[in-house]
Every structure is written in structure tokens, then in C-alpha cells.
Design an enzyme around this catalytic site. Structure first.
Site, mmCIF file in Angstrom:
data_model
loop_
_atom_site.group_PDB
_atom_site.id
_atom_site.type_symbol
_atom_site.label_atom_id
_atom_site.label_comp_id
_atom_site.label_asym_id
_atom_site.label_seq_id
_atom_site.Cartn_x
_atom_site.Cartn_y
_atom_site.Cartn_z
ATOM 1 C CE LYS A 111 3.195 13.767 6.165
ATOM 2 N NZ LYS A 111 1.765 13.470 6.137
ATOM 3 C CE LYS A 194 6.630 7.468 2.846
ATOM 4 N NZ LYS A 194 5.805 7.755 4.023
ATOM 5 C CE LYS A 197 -1.353 10.304 -1.175
ATOM 6 N NZ LYS A 197 -2.204 10.390 0.002
HETATM 7 P P1 TYM Z 1 -1.517 8.130 3.468
HETATM 8 O O1 TYM Z 1 -2.541 8.755 2.631
HETATM 9 O O2 TYM Z 1 -0.221 8.829 3.655
HETATM 10 O O3 TYM Z 1 -1.205 6.666 2.981
HETATM 11 C C1 TYM Z 1 -2.238 5.758 2.673
HETATM 12 C C2 TYM Z 1 -1.731 4.319 2.761
HETATM 13 O O4 TYM Z 1 -0.700 4.085 1.799
HETATM 14 C C3 TYM Z 1 0.439 3.519 2.433
HETATM 15 N N1 TYM Z 1 1.651 3.993 1.743
HETATM 16 C C4 TYM Z 1 2.614 3.197 1.269
HETATM 17 N N2 TYM Z 1 2.751 1.847 1.275
HETATM 18 C C5 TYM Z 1 3.853 1.335 0.681
HETATM 19 N N3 TYM Z 1 4.815 2.108 0.082
HETATM 20 C C6 TYM Z 1 4.718 3.448 0.052
HETATM 21 N N4 TYM Z 1 5.661 4.185 -0.551
HETATM 22 C C7 TYM Z 1 3.577 4.057 0.667
HETATM 23 N N5 TYM Z 1 3.152 5.338 0.821
HETATM 24 C C8 TYM Z 1 1.978 5.277 1.478
HETATM 25 C C9 TYM Z 1 0.361 4.010 3.865
HETATM 26 O O5 TYM Z 1 1.095 3.193 4.737
HETATM 27 C C10 TYM Z 1 -1.115 3.977 4.128
HETATM 28 O O6 TYM Z 1 -1.533 2.666 4.511
HETATM 29 N N6 TYM Z 1 -2.052 8.267 8.228
HETATM 30 C C11 TYM Z 1 -2.567 7.361 7.228
HETATM 31 C C12 TYM Z 1 -4.041 7.592 6.955
HETATM 32 C C13 TYM Z 1 -4.916 7.250 8.115
HETATM 33 C C14 TYM Z 1 -5.136 5.958 8.654
HETATM 34 C C15 TYM Z 1 -6.044 6.139 9.743
HETATM 35 C C16 TYM Z 1 -4.661 4.694 8.329
HETATM 36 C C17 TYM Z 1 -5.656 8.128 8.861
HETATM 37 N N7 TYM Z 1 -6.326 7.454 9.838
HETATM 38 C C18 TYM Z 1 -6.465 5.056 10.520
HETATM 39 C C19 TYM Z 1 -5.101 3.615 9.114
HETATM 40 C C20 TYM Z 1 -5.987 3.817 10.181
HETATM 41 C C21 TYM Z 1 -1.713 7.503 5.960
HETATM 42 O O7 TYM Z 1 -0.597 7.159 5.967
HETATM 43 O O8 TYM Z 1 -2.253 7.991 4.874
#
Ligand code: TYM
Length: 332
Positions: A111, A194, A197
Site C-alpha cells: 500500500k 488478488k 477494491k
Molecule cells: P478488507 O476490507 O480489506 O477485507 C475484508 C475481508 O475480505 C477478505 N478478502 C479476500 N478474501 C479472498 N479473496 C480476496 N481477493 C479478498 N480480498 C479481501 C479479507 O481477507 C478480509 O477477511 N484488515 C482487514 C479488516 C480488519 C480485520 C480486523 C479483520 C480490521 N480489523 C480484525 C479481522 C480482525 C481487511 O482485510 O479488510
């Protein structure tokens, strides 16, 4: 009691990766665990966000949770910034996270890109805030997609460092739950990247707000290779797009990769894609429809978030007070 914490960022559109890698599993886990699902708006601002868009996206993520089947009567749903424990505990835990650990985080490197000097402290501390999210509820399990594995290892390390410093088993070490056939959904335009968004091309992902025509068009145009589908997992070597589309098919159909390969062995992509469109639309259309209803009048969502915040605050405030006492903060 086993307790789950997980979350999603309200940034841009939720996509099929978020759904198959995380949200769909959360829905199932609600029946076996006490569950807390957060909309992590504090994490969202680690990159610049337009305020009106952030508010809209926060409601949309809440709508997606509910539309996908998270039951507000069973699970806590709230946005992170409404519960003060998260930011306060993150500060304390940050004092247990050596720079050496944070410097290894691949998501920060991705990032921040080449211009690391201009990346914010918040972006760097992102995984520490994640640790606070989880440990602040003494969560034992964390269902996420594959890309969050490293952050969860860091949360475990931070919990261990805290426990060792004060010579007590205070925080449980949270277990990642990474399962299903689509733990890492890849871009429809490039099977080595991957699904994300932040990809500039909307054709690279299926958004949870896409209608049936958009889904069909994106799958039809998805990158493939010239060969028919293989009859074994070995046959997927060097074929990232075939691997990805079969993984999506398997997850959408609730079957193993092994069975998805067996069912489609020898098919041409054109025929396979037609079946894939049918499955994707069958699973996603009802969710999209319900999301639309929920976001058209935010009163219900806002009420759910407000009640969730109240409960999450009541749950986490005693822990935060205890941590402050352990650390040695005076409270006259
Ligand atoms: P975020 O919003 O980036 O992603 C949310 C969830 O979606 C999963 N994910 C995917 N899984 C499979 N294939 C993909 N291409 C893909 N893109 C995203 C992510 O693994 C995630 O589970 N940092 C975290 C948010 C967070 C969090 C936490 C999670 C903040 N605090 C505490 C668990 C526990 C995140 O990745 O958000």
C-alpha cells in the site's frame, strides 16, 4: 466461550473476494460462536477518504453483512470508531510491537508503494489496530481471507509479548480461520493478482452491487487460456485463471475444489462460464436486492449500528480498564 471477531473496511465496493473469502463463512459461524462483526472505519482512513463517501460506504458494508445473512439478533454489528476501546488499546499495544515486526508486513509495503516516506503513521500502525480489535474482546477465532494471515500472526505475537511482560495468560492467542475453496479470489483480468477494491479496472472484480447483466458480462470477458478445463488439480499448474474460476465455482456451489474439477473436466471455457454465471447470479442477486432495500432507507441500519455500538462498548470497557490497571495507569 469461543468468540469471533472480524471486520471489513468501508472503502469502495465490496466484491466477490470479500464475500467468498470472509463474509460467507461468517454467516455459517454465527451458529457455533459468539460473533462480533465490525465495520472498520478507523482502518479506512489510513488512506485518504471522502467524508460523505465514507459514511455511505459504512452503511453499505453494514447492509452487505445483513443482506448476506448476518443476523443482528445473533451477532454484534457496529462501526469501529463508535467504540473508544479500539483506538485506546491500539496505543497501548503499539508499545509492545517492535518496528522489526511491523517492517515485515507485506500489506504495508504494497500500500505504501515506492513512496514510503509519504505513507502515514496510521497505515504503518494498521496491523496494531487490528490486534486491538481482536484482543479487546479476547476473541479466540478470526475468520478472514488468506491475505490477512500475516496480520493475524502479528496479533498473536503482540498478545504473547503482553502476556510475557506481565507474566500472565491475559490475552488468548487468536486462531485464524481461513477456509473454503476461495480463500484468495484473484482478479478476473489477471489470475496472478488478488481481486481488490483498489484495482483500477472494474472488470477485474464482481462487486456485490453488480446486477445480473454486469456479472454475466464480467465473467464472459474474464481472462482464460486456450485449453479445455483439466481433470485433476495437477492440470491447473501454470493456469492461474482456470484455477481461479474453478475456485470461484467451487465456493459458489459449496463444493470442494476436487469436486468442482471433476464436474467440469474437459469442458470448454465458453460452456463453463455460462454455468459459472448462473451460479454467481443465483447466489448474489438476492444479496444485491436486499442490500438495495436496506440502503434506500438507512434508518434500520443506523439503529442496528447504534445498538451494536452500545453493546460493544459495554463489552470492551471493562477489559480496557483492566489493561490500564495491569499496565500501571493511576486512576484516582
Ligand atoms: P478488507 O476490507 O480489506 O477485507 C475484508 C475481508 O475480505 C477478505 N478478502 C479476500 N478474501 C479472498 N479473496 C480476496 N481477493 C479478498 N480480498 C479481501 C479479507 O481477507 C478480509 O477477511 N484488515 C482487514 C479488516 C480488519 C480485520 C480486523 C479483520 C480490521 N480489523 C480484525 C479481522 C480482525 C481487511 O482485510 O479488510
Amino acid at each position: 466461550m469461543n468468540r469471533i471477531f472480524s471486520g471489513m473496511q468501508p472503502t469502495g465496493n465490496l466484491h466477490l473476494g470479500n464475500y467468498l473469502g470472509a463474509l460467507r463463512n461468517w454467516v455459517k459461524l454465527q451458529h457455533e460462536f459468539e460473533t462480533i462483526f465490525c465495520i472498520v472505519d478507523l482502518h479506512a482512513i489510513t488512506l485518504p477518504q471522502d467524508p460523505a463517501e465514507l459514511r455511505r460506504a459504512t452503511r453499505e458494508v453494514a447492509a452487505a453483512y445483513i443482506a448476506a445473512g448476518i443476523d443482528p439478533a445473533k451477532s454484534l454489528i457496529f462501526n469501529q470508531s463508535t467504540v473508544h476501546m479500539h483506538a485506546e488499546l491500539a496505543w497501548i499495544l503499539g508499545c509492545f510491537a517492535p518496528l522489526g515486526w511491523l517492517n515485515r508486513m507485506t500489506q504495508f509495503k504494497e500500500k505504501a508503494g515506492k513512496d514510503r516516506e509519504n505513507a502515514s503513521l496510521g497505515l504503518y500502525a494498521y496491523p496494531v489496530l487490528m490486534a486491538a480489535d481482536i484482543l479487546g474482546y479476547k476473541a479466540t477465532h478470526v475468520p478472514v481471507g488468506e491475505d490477512q494471515k500475516q496480520h493475524l500472526e502479528l496479533a498473536r505475537d503482540i498478545a504473547g509479548a503482553f502476556n510475557r511482560r506481565y507474566e500472565m495468560e491475559y490475552f488468548p492467542l487468536p486462531e485464524p480461520q481461513i477456509f473454503g475453496a476461495a480463500t484468495r479470489v484473484m482478479s478476473l483480468r489477471d489470475g496472478t493478482k488478488k481481486m481488490s477494491k483498489s484495482d483500477a479496472s472494474d472488470m477485474s472484480r464482481i462487486n456485490l452491487t453488480d446486477d445480473a447483466d454486469a456479472i454475466a458480462n464480467k465473467i464472459k470477458k474474464a481472462k482464460t487460456d486456450p485449453h479445455p478445463l483439466p481433470d485433476s488439480e495437477d492440470g491447473l499448474a501454470g493456469r492461474p485463471e482456470a484455477d481461479n474460476l474453478l475456485g470461484i465455482y467451487a465456493a459458489l456451489s459449496d463444493m470442494t475444489m476436487h469436486n468442482a474439477i471433476a464436474e467440469n473436466a474437459g469442458k470448454q471455457f465458453s460452456a463453463f462460464k455460462r454455468d459459472l454465471v448462473d451460479r454467481a447470479v443465483a447466489v448474489l442477486a438476492p444479496i444485491t436486492q436486499r442490500m438495495r432495500e436496506l440502503t434506500s432507507d438507512p434508518t434500520e441500519i443506523d439503529g442496528i449500528l447504534a445498538r451494536g455500538a452500545e453493546k460493544a462498548d459495554a463489552m470492551s470497557a471493562p477489559l480496557l480498564a483492566e489493561v490500564k490497571r495491569i499496565v500501571g495507569f493511576l486512576r484516582p
